[in-house]
Design an enzyme around this catalytic site. Structure first.
Site, short mmCIF file in Angstrom:
data_model
loop_
_atom_site.label_atom_id
_atom_site.label_comp_id
_atom_site.label_asym_id
_atom_site.label_seq_id
_atom_site.Cartn_x
_atom_site.Cartn_y
_atom_site.Cartn_z
N GLU A 76 0.87 -1.16 0.00
CA GLU A 76 0.00 0.00 0.00
C GLU A 76 0.92 1.23 0.00
O GLU A 76 1.79 1.34 0.86
CB GLU A 76 -0.86 -0.03 1.27
CG GLU A 76 -1.88 1.08 1.31
CD GLU A 76 -2.73 1.02 2.58
OE1 GLU A 76 -2.71 -0.01 3.29
OE2 GLU A 76 -3.41 2.03 2.85
N ARG B 151 4.77 -12.47 10.07
CA ARG B 151 5.49 -11.26 9.70
C ARG B 151 6.80 -11.19 10.47
O ARG B 151 6.96 -11.81 11.52
CB ARG B 151 4.64 -10.02 9.95
CG ARG B 151 4.27 -9.75 11.38
CD ARG B 151 3.63 -8.36 11.54
NE ARG B 151 2.60 -8.07 10.56
CZ ARG B 151 2.58 -6.98 9.78
NH1 ARG B 151 3.53 -6.09 9.86
NH2 ARG B 151 1.60 -6.78 8.95
N LYS C 53 4.23 1.09 9.37
CA LYS C 53 4.45 2.30 8.57
C LYS C 53 3.88 3.52 9.28
O LYS C 53 4.44 4.60 9.20
CB LYS C 53 3.80 2.14 7.19
CG LYS C 53 4.70 1.39 6.22
CD LYS C 53 4.10 1.34 4.83
CE LYS C 53 2.98 0.33 4.78
NZ LYS C 53 2.53 0.02 3.43
P1 ATP Z 1 2.50 -1.89 7.96
O1 ATP Z 1 1.71 -2.52 9.07
O2 ATP Z 1 3.95 -1.74 8.26
O3 ATP Z 1 1.88 -0.64 7.43
P2 ATP Z 1 1.29 -3.36 5.91
O4 ATP Z 1 1.08 -4.80 6.04
O5 ATP Z 1 0.12 -2.48 6.06
O6 ATP Z 1 2.50 -2.96 6.84
P3 ATP Z 1 1.54 -3.28 3.13
O7 ATP Z 1 2.07 -2.20 2.28
O8 ATP Z 1 0.10 -3.57 3.08
O9 ATP Z 1 2.00 -2.96 4.59
O10 ATP Z 1 2.39 -4.59 2.90
C1 ATP Z 1 2.75 -5.12 1.67
C2 ATP Z 1 3.11 -6.56 1.88
O11 ATP Z 1 4.18 -6.69 2.79
C3 ATP Z 1 1.93 -7.33 2.44
O12 ATP Z 1 1.81 -8.54 1.74
C4 ATP Z 1 2.30 -7.53 3.87
O13 ATP Z 1 1.75 -8.71 4.37
C5 ATP Z 1 3.83 -7.59 3.81
N1 ATP Z 1 4.42 -7.17 5.06
C6 ATP Z 1 4.20 -6.02 5.73
N2 ATP Z 1 4.87 -5.99 6.88
C7 ATP Z 1 5.56 -7.16 6.96
C8 ATP Z 1 6.44 -7.75 7.93
N3 ATP Z 1 6.77 -7.12 9.05
N4 ATP Z 1 6.95 -8.97 7.66
C9 ATP Z 1 6.63 -9.60 6.53
N5 ATP Z 1 5.82 -9.13 5.59
C10 ATP Z 1 5.27 -7.92 5.80
MG MG Z 2 -1.60 -2.90 4.77
#
Ligand code: ATP
Ligand code: MG
Length: 572
Positions: free
Chosen positions: A37, A269, A279
């Site tokens: 995202e 994760r 983020k």
């Molecule tokens: P955040 O909580 O940091 O905002 P998010 O999951 O909302 O992270 P996205 O941009 O939606 O961030 O994530 C893109 C991809 O990266 C998704 O498939 C998500 O599952 C994966 N991802 C995000 N954070 C992690 C993590 N700490 N470890 C492994 N994969 C991750």
């Molecule tokens: Mg997300």
């Protein structure tokens, strides 16, 4: 990845893929995606997901898409999109011509929503967000049907169209799936599919005032792109039934040769000690200026790690070593640092830099004489060759390599004692000059043994310590930035302690040393170049560097706490 022959990884997702390939599921295709995202910069947790998705595609002769999940419009998206592309590339992965945006599918999402309405599987609901929450029930109590659940197909079609046309205010109505208000899975209690939101979108502008929810948009995006294995993090496990419900209840027009149904697979994760990974929290640190931007070298962002001097190879190695599990855990940041050291140990040239200089005059060395002495660029890697470093009458050593009243075990310089200068001579301290007022040590007067350099009759003479040094007349000025963990506690995210995560910030996470001196071979060092400063750690030239003052970031010190932990674990 640039590697042409990636080893088949060992993890439970690979096992699923291997099985699927054996059964010719999806016509033998493997197609994954990385779906960020664009609401912030990528962090090391995303690197795990990138390595996993692109890595599985490479290992299985498959493809991996980069897809921006931009269904939730916010302001800075363009900057984030560009940074994400740069970071994925820098990590060594290539989406070729498969760069997608969920917003490309807005028309399709709308059509599928209409299809659900026509089938009596979605309805427009006028409950307020608060009421929707109340009607949803809890884990122990079933929900209640919305009074709008029984609207006719015609009425729903009309209202949904008018939602799109902008007739209703933000938040006044939503489109919901009609599934089961008594489902034990709360995600299936008539989840919201669309909401009204007047926000300009970075790609579609003001064309839409209704936006689809992630749980609706994601499975459709996957299906439209022919994704076979839709890999996501564990918190989506409870959403999988909804993912499947969406795909089971619409007729996706799959590309002709791509008849397959994506399968959602969840993994744990990455969490790292001494840092935060959301983020939203990272953005808080940037916006409230606790750090100097997203690429501050203390940040766990890819751009921060890059600026700090971490290599993509080390990050990929780290992601491989931590593996892929089904249970959440916290990885010791010392492992990441260990991977960086292992990589740089082989590649980084070793040079001499004095971080806290102490002036040394060698009284019996001829004034005006300069000798260019040969030294190894990296004894671990002889193919890196040698270079010449200048030696002269006035040099600098590290302040901590001298003690006026040393304890027994101090093997450096002290009055009357000797040390060897790396790749040069043995010197002996004859006299200490101090500021009469403050008592501060200003300089040392030493003598050298002319026969103690390489090739001299005393070249093999043993003294206890060897120190790094630079020639005063030749050294270059530098600023060195030393970093410590950004947070003082292992788990700054720990909500149980009641404190805001920012309360755990380490006030000493950055120490700037000005007045450092480095050997003249670094005159042409460019931002991004990495070195080992002998006995001090690994350093990377920062973009702030200028011709007048070089600026270095310490990537890691030389003390490998991870290797130490491993050793104690083995022997203990
Ligand atoms: P955040 O909580 O940091 O905002 P998010 O999951 O909302 O992270 P996205 O941009 O939606 O961030 O994530 C893109 C991809 O990266 C998704 O498939 C998500 O599952 C994966 N991802 C995000 N954070 C992690 C993590 N700490 N470890 C492994 N994969 C991750
Ligand atoms: Mg997300």
């Amino acid at each position: 990845m640039t590697d042409n022959n990636p080893a088949v990884p060992v993890n439970f997702i690979q096992n699923i893929i291997t099985e699927d390939l054996k059964n010719n599921k999806n016509g033998g295709r493997v197609h994954t995606r990385f779906p960020p995202e664009p609401n912030g910069y990528l962090h090391i947790g995303h690197a795990k997901s990138i390595c996993l998705n692109f890595g599985l595609a490479l290992a299985n002769a498959g493809l991996c898409n980069l897809r921006f999940d931009d269904t939730n419009p916010s302001k800075e998206e363009v900057e984030y999109v560009e940074s994400i592309k740069a970071d994925v590339r820098w990590l060594g992965f290539d989406w070729e011509d498969r760069l997608f945006y969920a917003s490309d599918y807005f028309d399709k999402f709308y059509e599928y929503a209409v299809e659900l309405i026509k089938a009596g599987k979605a309805y427009v609901c006028d409950l307020s967000p608060q009421e929707i929450r109340e009607y949803r029930g809890t884990l122990t109590e079933p929900g209640k049907d919305s009074p709008y659940r029984t609207r006719t197909v015609e009425e729903n079609l009309d209202l949904f169209e008018r939602m799109r046309a902008g007739e209703f205010p933000d938040g006044s109505r939503v489109l919901r799936a009609k599934i089961d208000m008594a489902s034990p899975n709360l995600n299936l209690r008539d989840p919201v599919l669309y909401r009204i939101l007047r926000t300009t979108h970075h790609r579609t502008g003001d064309q839409w005032c209704i936006y689809p929810m992630y749980d609706f948009a994601h499975p459709i995006s996957d299906a439209l792109e022919g994704i076979t294995h839709s890999i996501c993090t564990l918190e989506f496990e409870d959403h999988r039934p909804l993912y499947d419900w969406v795909l089971d209840n619409i007729n996706i027009d799959y590309a002709k040769d791509v008849k397959s149904r994506p399968q959602q697979i969840e993994f744990a994760r990455l969490n790292l000690s001494y840092t935060v990974m959301s983020k939203r929290k990272l953005r808080e640190l940037v916006e409230q200026q606790y750090v100097n931007g997203w690429d501050d070298p203390r940040m766990p962002t890819i751009s921060g790690l890059r600026r700090r001097g971490y290599t993509p190879e080390a990050i990929r190695d780290f992601c491989e070593r931590i593996g892929v599990a089904k249970r959440n855990s916290v990885v010791d940041i010392a492992l990441l640092e260990h991977c960086v050291r292992e990589d740089l140990n082989q590649r980084a040239p070793r040079v001499m830099a004095v971080l806290r200089p102490l002036r040394v005059i060698i009284d019996n060395y001829p004034e005006g004489q300069v000798e260019w002495l040969e030294t190894d660029n990296n004894p671990e890697n002889p193919s890196m060759g040698t270079r010449k470093i200048p030696f002269s009458r006035v040099i600098y050593i590290e302040q901590e390599d001298f003690m006026e009243n040393p304890p027994k075990k101090f093997f450096r310089l002290a009055p009357g004692r000797e040390i060897r200068l790396k790749s040069a001579y043995i010197i002996k301290c004859e006299r200490v000059v101090k500021d009469e007022q403050t008592g501060k040590i200003l300089e040392l007067h030493c003598t050298y043994d002319p026969e103690s350099k390489s090739g001299g009759v005393n070249s093999g003479r043993k003294v206890k310590g060897t120190s790094h040094w630079v020639s005063a007349a030749h050294a270059l000025k530098a600023e060195v930035r030393l970093y410590d963990q950004l947070f003082q506690v292992e788990n700054p995210d720990n909500e149980a302690d009641g404190a805001d995560f920012k309360a755990h910030l380490n006030p000493n996470s950055l120490e700037r040393l000005t007045g450092c001196l480095v050997e003249p071979s670094l005159a042409d060092a460019q931002p991004g170049n990495r070195y080992q400063f002998l006995r001090q750690g690994y350093f990377c030239v920062d973009p702030d560097s200028t011709k007048e003052t070089l600026v270095f970031n310490r990537i890691v010190s030389l003390r490998d706490t991870w290797a130490k932990i491993q050793k104690t674990e083995k022997s203990g």
